[in-house]
Design a protein around this motif. Structure first.
Motif, PDB file in Angstrom:
ATOM      1  N   THR A 232      50.227 113.288  21.012  1.00 50.22           N
ATOM      2  CA  THR A 232      50.902 113.907  19.882  1.00 50.22           C
ATOM      3  C   THR A 232      50.952 112.916  18.734  1.00 50.22           C
ATOM      4  O   THR A 232      51.158 111.733  18.947  1.00 50.22           O
ATOM      5  N   PHE A 234      52.950 112.232  15.144  1.00 48.88           N
ATOM      6  CA  PHE A 234      54.070 112.692  14.325  1.00 48.88           C
ATOM      7  C   PHE A 234      54.545 111.565  13.412  1.00 48.88           C
ATOM      8  O   PHE A 234      54.121 110.414  13.552  1.00 48.88           O
ATOM      9  N   SER A 403      56.743 118.469  21.968  1.00 51.46           N
ATOM     10  CA  SER A 403      55.682 118.618  20.978  1.00 51.46           C
ATOM     11  C   SER A 403      55.751 120.007  20.337  1.00 51.46           C
ATOM     12  O   SER A 403      55.420 120.172  19.162  1.00 51.46           O
ATOM     13  N   GLU A 404      56.248 120.988  21.086  1.00 52.48           N
ATOM     14  CA  GLU A 404      56.458 122.313  20.499  1.00 52.48           C
ATOM     15  C   GLU A 404      57.509 122.260  19.400  1.00 52.48           C
ATOM     16  O   GLU A 404      57.361 122.858  18.331  1.00 52.48           O
ATOM     17  N   GLU A 407      56.113 120.613  16.284  1.00 48.51           N
ATOM     18  CA  GLU A 407      55.210 121.515  15.584  1.00 48.51           C
ATOM     19  C   GLU A 407      56.008 122.553  14.787  1.00 48.51           C
ATOM     20  O   GLU A 407      55.697 122.853  13.638  1.00 48.51           O
ATOM     21  N   LYS A 413      51.995 117.187  15.397  1.00 44.92           N
ATOM     22  CA  LYS A 413      51.113 118.136  16.073  1.00 44.92           C
ATOM     23  C   LYS A 413      50.386 117.452  17.237  1.00 44.92           C
ATOM     24  O   LYS A 413      50.312 116.224  17.312  1.00 44.92           O
ATOM     25  N   LYS A 414      49.856 118.279  18.116  1.00 45.03           N
ATOM     26  CA  LYS A 414      49.043 117.757  19.225  1.00 45.03           C
ATOM     27  C   LYS A 414      47.770 117.155  18.661  1.00 45.03           C
ATOM     28  O   LYS A 414      47.223 117.663  17.685  1.00 45.03           O
ATOM     29  N   LYS A 415      47.303 116.087  19.311  1.00 45.07           N
ATOM     30  CA  LYS A 415      46.137 115.422  18.755  1.00 45.07           C
ATOM     31  C   LYS A 415      45.309 114.836  19.897  1.00 45.07           C
ATOM     32  O   LYS A 415      45.848 114.290  20.852  1.00 45.07           O
TER      33      LYS A 415
END
Length: 803
Positions: A232, A234, A403-404, A407, A413-415
């Motif tokens: 993730t 951020f 992570s939700e 978002e 975001k997921k990465k």
RNA sequence: GGGCAAGUGGUGGAAUUGGUAUACACGCAGCACUCAAAAUGCUGUGGGAGUAAUCCCAUGAGGGUUCGAGUCCCUCCUUGCCCACCA
């Protein structure tokens, strides 16, 4: 009878095979199945071959001849990978033009190779420095440029101050230049880069495809090199500022344990918030110090963490709004992820070490589940504590939920990240393919039109690197200054050249259609011959050549030039040959053995046979001159067998020769050459005294011929054949004949062998029990004991269990 | 630190994948040939006990599963190769 004289025989057949075209593909062979067997083509260095180089070439030659005998249409080519730094450095050192040096070296290599009697089709010889070859290397580059995969970048790159060129990540070892061991520095320079990361997922997932039959170790190395990780990304907002620090983590579940944040020394944020940093001069000093770390500090003491706090700067953890200090430290890499991390000392070893050294808070937020051992720094997944409403969750579900949330809030975001980088593709050196690009003031970066390829490498007076960041080509104004292909106005050529690995990234295609200069490869020929069925070479290419070639191949697939998704179906790596003293062969140790000397003393067939007999093919083994003597002795005895040809066929002989055919056939398929050869030695030992029939002798020569082609061909001729042994058909064994009528039944008592009884192979369990119990030897061991049970393994053994 | 291999005679290594451990080769020893040596051929060659038949021990160490383990499982040790502060 004359004695075995390899020198005369080998010269004779090498010439005849060449004349007969044994090594060329049969023109009327379209009905046959194809077999494309390829060696990693050599870099023609000044030192010439040592005995380690041919090991792989011998193996491919054994395979090529074996497949020919089996009726395949075989493509077995050889060529030269002659651009690149080593040739250029050699040339500079010896004050000779690289082209001349390379040509001389190739002549030496070729002469050495020819003595082995390889089946190379020299009509297909290729050379990467041939303009008609690199025309297509340039063409592929242009296609990539057209598709946006070749781009100019100003990002910091690895610069070797000694070789005076930039290097790709693949060219580094522990941050040092792999050629000269110099500490590489990060330098901002305009560079050409190939977008290899766009193919990262395909390069990764196709490793598991059924099109690939590679050794696990090489597959694992590639996977590790690509280094895919899911995490993730951020932002940690900086207090009282608009700026934020983007961080990347795979352990978002530990986010409540963040007690500080770290940025890499070259991180751009530092310049932006410069005014807010109270100790900026200290920070600046650290940046400079990190850049100039010596080799020793990087390699020997690199585990000792250093850093400096950005005083006055605080970062905010979005999960709990806590503020934490921000550090700069070189244990965080500038070119991976975002170049900054959230630090969780309780659950990451590096952060833990750093926190200990600088007395930073360590906050535990994950506890071990049962069966896990607790540690001061616990890095495994577990159960969350001290994490507000996430308490009690498992690491896995916490990562998902957290992570939700990020978002949803628009903070992160997921990465997916890769260790693999885009391929830095330009070099500030002379000896490489010119990059076919023209820079126009008006039109910008313009591709050289296809019809103007190749862009030839011009002759120069001075080819030494300049160190200015421009290649030596920049000094040739009549070459550099040209007209823009678009507007016709004044323009300049690109003066960087391509790296050493460019030419080898597609060479396997050139062999198939070596003279074609209309298109890269004829479609029909490509479909006929691709993929390469067997590829043999050193394991040191696992993460460079093999990755680059796969990348280019996939690109060529995408633009419709090739029809297979992978270029190399089966890959086998050669085990190193060490010197007799167990060290690597090197001029430095004065322990290099030249194949010319070995061939002069023992013959090429003995040399070939020995290298295949030394041990398992993929394992490293030390050279042994006595070992060569041993296989030469074997060949002398094979030769002498001519005097001992008998008429009467013996059942035992027939069975043995059929078993040997089976063994040799299976072993060649599986690259188990050492046991194939030992089984032929066993055969010779058995028949030598009693003599052999002509028929069996011929079968023996046929299975020996891939390994020792000259002697096999010579005796074959002496036995009255007018056509080459390599035009005969590989023998098939008769399954009926290899069945043994009698076996040695092993009789055990409590698992220990006490007797063996010669008996019919299809003995039943009842009969076996009877004979076993009747044996005097067995009776002695059973005396006074009670039989508990009897285990019978058909055709093999019987075990009597007693108390 | 991570990944991948691998540990078997004096040496390189075999062992049909759980069924006779040490095939084949090197080296060494003895014998034959030779004035002699080299080359070649024959014989022997894991360790220990015994005149011998034979017996005991042995596949890095220790445990386990099994009628039976070099091979499978657990713990540990060692070596080689590749990668290495990749969050």
């Amino acid at each position: 009878m004359e004695t075995y004289n390899p020198k005369g025989i080998e010269a004779k057949w090498q010439e005849k095979w060449l004349k007969q075209g044994i090594n060329r593909i049969d023109k009327d062979s379209t009905a046959k199945e194809k077999f494309y067997v390829l060696d990693m083509f050599p870099y023609p260095s000044g030192a010439g071959l040592h005995v380690g180089h041919p090991k792989g070439y011998i193996a491919t030659d054994v395979s090529a001849r074996y497949k020919m005998l089996q009726g395949y249409s075989v493509l077995h080519p050889m060529g030269w990978d002659a651009f690149g730094l080593p040739a250029e450095n050699y040339a500079i050192k010896n004050k000779i033009h690289p082209r001349i040096a390379v040509e001389q070296n190739i002549a030496t290599f070729k002469k050495q190779l020819e003595k082995f009697g390889f089946t190379y089709d020299w009509d297909r010889e290729i050379n990467t420095i041939d303009p008609e070859y690199y025309r297509w290397t340039q063409w592929i580059f242009l296609k990539m440029f057209e598709k946006g995969l070749a781009y100019e970048s100003e990002e910091p790159v690895n610069w070797c101050p000694n070789c005076k060129t930039v290097l790709a990540n693949e060219d580094l070892e522990h941050g040092l230049c792999e050629r000269c061991g110099t500490q590489v520095v990060q330098k901002k320079m305009r560079q050409w880069v190939l977008k290899m990361t766009e193919y990262a997922d395909r390069l990764l997932y196709d490793l598991d495809s059924s099109e690939l039959n590679w050794e696990d170790s090489i597959i694992e190395q590639q996977k590790n090199w690509i280094g895919r990780s899911e995490g993730t990304q951020f932002a940690l907002k900086i207090k009282d500022s608009e700026e934020g620090i983007e961080v990347y983590t795979t352990r978002l579940d530990t986010v409540f344990g963040v007690t500080y944040s770290v940025v890499a020394p070259e991180h751009p944020i530092v310049a932006k918030i410069k005014d807010k940093i109270e100790n900026y001069s200290e920070v600046e000093a650290y940046q400079i110090q990190a850049q100039n770390k010596t080799e020793l500090e990087r390699t020997e003491l690199q585990k000792e963490k250093t850093g400096v706090e950005l005083k006055g700067i605080k970062a905010i953890n979005p999960f709990n709004d806590e503020t934490v200090p921000v550090f700069m430290a070189d244990y965080v890499l500038g070119n991976y992820g975002t170049g900054a991390v959230m630090a969780v000392p309780a659950h990451d070893e590096r952060d833990f070490e750093f926190a200990k050294k600088y007395n930073l808070a360590i906050k535990r937020v994950i506890v071990p589940k049962k069966d896990q051992t607790d540690a001061e720094c616990f890095t495994q997944d577990g159960e969350l504590v001290n994490s507000n409403n996430y308490d009690g969750l498992s690491s896995q579900s916490a990562r998902k939920k957290m992570s939700e949330w990020l978002e949803k809030e628009g903070i992160g975001k997921k990465k997916v990240n890769y260790k693999m980088r885009d391929w830095v593709f330009s070099r500030q050196r002379y000896w490489g393919e010119p990059i076919p690009i023209i820079h126009c003031e008006k039109c910008g970066t313009v591709a050289v039109p296809e019809k103007d390829l190749p862009v030839r490498l011009p002759e120069v007076e001075h080819y030494e690197p300049t160190g200015t960041g421009e290649g030596p080509l920049a000094a040739i104004s009549e070459w550099v200054n040209t007209a823009c292909p678009k507007c016709g106005g004044p323009a300049k050529r690109e003066t960087n050249t391509m790296p050493q690995w460019a030419g080898s990234s597609w060479y396997y295609l050139r062999y198939i259609d070596p003279k074609n200069n209309i298109i890269l490869i004829d479609k029909k020929l490509e479909e006929e011959w691709m993929p390469v069925d067997l590829y043999v070479g050193g394991a040191e290419h696992a993460t460079r050549h093999l990755l680059y070639a796969r990348f280019w191949h996939k690109f060529l697939y995408d633009i419709g030039v090739v029809t297979t998704i992978e270029p190399f179906k089966k890959l086998v790596h050669v085990g190193l040959i060490l010197a007799e003293d167990g060290r690597k062969m090197s001029k430095r140790w004065n322990n290099v053995i030249n194949p010319d000397d070995v061939i002069a003393e023992f013959g090429a067939d003995a040399m070939r046979l020995y290298e295949m007999f030394m041990g398992p093919f993929t394992q490293p083994v030390a050279w042994s001159t006595n070992g060569v003597k041993g296989v030469r002795r074997f060949l002398d005895r094979v030769w002498k067998l001519q005097e001992n040809i008998i008429q009467d066929e013996d059942k035992k002989e027939l069975s043995l020769i059929n078993k040997t055919i089976k063994k040799v056939t299976e072993d060649i398929e599986q690259f188990r050459f050492n046991t194939a050869i030992s089984s032929m030695m066993i055969l010779l030992n058995e028949v030598e005294n009693a003599g052999i029939t002509k028929k069996s002798y011929e079968l023996f020569l046929q299975i020996l011929s891939p390994f020792a082609p000259h002697i096999a061909e010579e005796i074959w001729e002496k036995l009255g054949h007018t056509e080459s042994i390599f035009l005969s058909a590989w023998p098939k064994y008769d399954p009926e004949l290899i069945k043994d009528e009698e076996i040695n039944l092993v009789v055990q008592v409590n698992g220990k062998v006490r007797d063996t009884i010669r008996i019919s192979a299809n003995i039943t369990e009842e009969e076996a029990k009877k004979v076993a119990l009747e044996s005097e030897k067995i009776k002695a061991h059973l005396e006074g004991k009670e039989i508990k049970k009897i285990i019978f393994v058909g055709g093999k053994l019987i075990n009597i269990v007693v108390s």
